[in-house]
Design an enzyme around this catalytic site. Structure first.
Site, PDB file in Angstrom:
ATOM      1  N   HIS A 159      13.020 -22.872  10.960  1.00  0.00           N
ATOM      2  CA  HIS A 159      14.011 -22.439   9.974  1.00  0.00           C
ATOM      3  C   HIS A 159      15.264 -23.302  10.147  1.00  0.00           C
ATOM      4  CE1 HIS A 159      15.863 -19.308   7.381  1.00  0.00           C
ATOM      5  NE2 HIS A 159      16.954 -19.481   8.116  1.00  0.00           N
ATOM      6  N   MET A 207      18.272 -10.984   4.072  1.00  0.00           N
ATOM      7  CA  MET A 207      19.264 -11.188   5.138  1.00  0.00           C
ATOM      8  C   MET A 207      19.546  -9.855   5.828  1.00  0.00           C
ATOM      9  SD  MET A 207      19.809 -14.375   5.215  1.00  0.00           S
ATOM     10  CE  MET A 207      20.976 -14.302   6.580  1.00  0.00           C
ATOM     11  N   MET A 224      22.499 -22.138   2.147  1.00  0.00           N
ATOM     12  CA  MET A 224      23.671 -21.270   1.956  1.00  0.00           C
ATOM     13  C   MET A 224      24.757 -22.140   1.342  1.00  0.00           C
ATOM     14  SD  MET A 224      23.318 -19.251   5.550  1.00  0.00           S
ATOM     15  CE  MET A 224      22.182 -20.448   6.202  1.00  0.00           C
ATOM     16  N   ASP A 266      15.976 -12.485   8.273  1.00  0.00           N
ATOM     17  CA  ASP A 266      16.828 -13.449   8.975  1.00  0.00           C
ATOM     18  C   ASP A 266      18.126 -12.779   9.416  1.00  0.00           C
ATOM     19  OD1 ASP A 266      18.085 -15.755   9.868  1.00  0.00           O
ATOM     20  OD2 ASP A 266      18.327 -16.641   7.872  1.00  0.00           O
ATOM     21  N   SER A 302      15.079 -20.406  14.400  1.00  0.00           N
ATOM     22  CA  SER A 302      16.161 -21.005  13.613  1.00  0.00           C
ATOM     23  C   SER A 302      16.922 -21.967  14.524  1.00  0.00           C
ATOM     24  CB  SER A 302      17.112 -19.918  13.111  1.00  0.00           C
ATOM     25  OG  SER A 302      18.320 -20.521  12.680  1.00  0.00           O
ATOM     26  N   HIS A 319      16.981 -22.921   4.501  1.00  0.00           N
ATOM     27  CA  HIS A 319      17.752 -21.799   3.963  1.00  0.00           C
ATOM     28  C   HIS A 319      19.077 -22.368   3.456  1.00  0.00           C
ATOM     29  CE1 HIS A 319      20.006 -17.807   5.118  1.00  0.00           C
ATOM     30  NE2 HIS A 319      20.096 -18.086   3.839  1.00  0.00           N
ATOM     31  N   MET A 376      24.602 -24.907   5.529  1.00  0.00           N
ATOM     32  CA  MET A 376      25.826 -24.191   5.125  1.00  0.00           C
ATOM     33  C   MET A 376      26.860 -25.192   4.616  1.00  0.00           C
ATOM     34  SD  MET A 376      26.233 -21.499   8.246  1.00  0.00           S
ATOM     35  CE  MET A 376      24.820 -20.693   8.998  1.00  0.00           C
ATOM     36  N   GLY A 389      19.884 -11.374  13.496  1.00  0.00           N
ATOM     37  CA  GLY A 389      19.871 -10.289  14.474  1.00  0.00           C
ATOM     38  C   GLY A 389      18.483  -9.864  14.915  1.00  0.00           C
ATOM     39  N   GLY A 429      26.062 -16.932   7.675  1.00  0.00           N
ATOM     40  CA  GLY A 429      27.149 -17.812   8.103  1.00  0.00           C
ATOM     41  C   GLY A 429      27.158 -18.099   9.589  1.00  0.00           C
ATOM     42  N   PHE A 430      26.645 -17.152  10.369  1.00  0.00           N
ATOM     43  CA  PHE A 430      26.755 -17.324  11.829  1.00  0.00           C
ATOM     44  C   PHE A 430      25.524 -16.766  12.540  1.00  0.00           C
ATOM     45  CE2 PHE A 430      30.916 -16.807   9.921  1.00  0.00           C
ATOM     46  CZ  PHE A 430      31.562 -17.963  10.358  1.00  0.00           C
ATOM     47  N   ASP A 438      19.125 -23.940   8.751  1.00  0.00           N
ATOM     48  CA  ASP A 438      20.225 -23.336   7.995  1.00  0.00           C
ATOM     49  C   ASP A 438      21.182 -24.404   7.482  1.00  0.00           C
ATOM     50  OD1 ASP A 438      19.714 -20.482   8.219  1.00  0.00           O
ATOM     51  OD2 ASP A 438      19.990 -20.788  10.369  1.00  0.00           O
TER      52      ASP A 438
HETATM   53  C1  DX5 Z   1      22.680 -16.859   9.638  1.00  0.00           C
HETATM   54  C2  DX5 Z   1      21.477 -17.772   9.574  1.00  0.00           C
HETATM   55  C3  DX5 Z   1      20.412 -17.416  10.518  1.00  0.00           C
HETATM   56  C4  DX5 Z   1      20.809 -17.530  11.976  1.00  0.00           C
HETATM   57  C5  DX5 Z   1      20.247 -16.332  12.665  1.00  0.00           C
HETATM   58  O1  DX5 Z   1      23.491 -17.091   8.552  1.00  0.00           O
HETATM   59  O2  DX5 Z   1      20.923 -17.746   8.278  1.00  0.00           O
HETATM   60  O3  DX5 Z   1      19.223 -18.159  10.285  1.00  0.00           O
HETATM   61  O4  DX5 Z   1      20.319 -18.673  12.608  1.00  0.00           O
HETATM   62  O5  DX5 Z   1      20.735 -16.305  13.962  1.00  0.00           O
HETATM   63  P1  DX5 Z   1      20.442 -15.031  14.879  1.00  0.00           P
HETATM   64  O6  DX5 Z   1      18.953 -14.950  15.023  1.00  0.00           O
HETATM   65  O7  DX5 Z   1      21.143 -15.370  16.142  1.00  0.00           O
HETATM   66  O8  DX5 Z   1      21.012 -13.833  14.179  1.00  0.00           O
HETATM   67 ZN    ZN Z   2      18.889 -18.632   7.955  1.00  0.00          ZN
END
Ligand code: DX5
Ligand code: ZN
Length: 224
Positions: free
Chosen positions: A32, A136, A67, A174, A7, A65, A36, A176, A141-142, A34
């Protein structure tokens, strides 16, 4: 095939082409991305112009992705920018069936994303249509948040349903994800493991992709 999917949210955006080059050298087969909007999630990232620029510097499929609160309005712009896959949140798509079909109509693969508190059961009547389901394992978000283990149960349920109904959607996770939990995620039935900080904040992102892919491949071998 089980894949580690970097990502780019955790990459250094001032050197994005270099960062993407690193994970390509590590053997990544998909990226990937993201998106947002500051409404659906409390953070802002990138829009279609940046996706268009990324499209020019890599041959890897782009897994977007979304969001965002209005996927119907923005999906066409991201398709035009070069998306290969688009995932929309169950919690944001008011007419999910229509949204999925509209994306697929443009020749782009379409998937649905579930937040941690949304049960897999909500997808019963859309599973036959989607190309993939993204579970998820953090609240979106982060980057860099702690893995929520309940996601493993959701993947097992989805994988069971996939087998029982003989469907062929892919299962993606996706949030952690890192080398430490890769094996148990793969054993639960997951196909694509998205990882941001574990890869881009490591000393050697190419080596980390390789290491995680190796762990994943070994876990597939013992999957029951
Ligand atoms: C979170 C994103 C993820 C993010 C994962 O909202 O959708 O794709 O990049 O980051 P890590 O792998 O650090 O949890
Ligand atoms: Zn993502």
């Amino acid at each position: 095939m089980v894949q580690i999917v970097p990502s780019i949210l955790s990459a250094d955006f001032a050197h994005l082409a270099d960062e993407i080059g690193k994970v390509e050298r590590g053997g990544a087969k998909m990226l990937h991305v993201d998106i947002m909007d500051g409404h659906f999630v409390p953070n802002l990232t990138i829009g279609p112009p940046v996706v268009k620029s990324i499209r020019k510097i890599t041959g890897l499929p782009l897994d977007l992705h979304l969001m965002i609160t209005d996927p119907d309005k923005f999906a066409p712009l991201f398709i035009e920018a070069g998306a290969d896959r688009i995932s929309v949140h169950y919690e944001a798509a008011r007419h999910l069936d229509r949204t999925i079909r509209a994306i697929q109509h443009e020749g782009v693969r379409a998937g649905v994303v579930l937040n941690p508190a949304t049960p897999v059961a909500m997808l019963e009547d859309i599973l036959y249509l989607v190309d993939h389901v993204l579970i998820m394992s953090v609240n979106p978000g982060f980057e860099g948040q702690a893995f929520i283990p309940n996601a493993l149960k959701k993947i097992r349920v989805l994988d069971g349903e996939r087998k029982e109904r003989r469907l062929d959607f892919s299962i993606e996770i996706d949030g952690g994800v890192g080398a430490a939990n890769t094996a148990e995620i793969v054993r639960s039935g997951c196909d694509w493991l998205v990882a941001g900080s574990a890869i881009f904040h490591s000393a050697d992102p190419a080596a980390t992709v390789k290491e995680m892919q190796h762990i994943a491949d070994n876990a597939v071998a013992v999957r029951v």
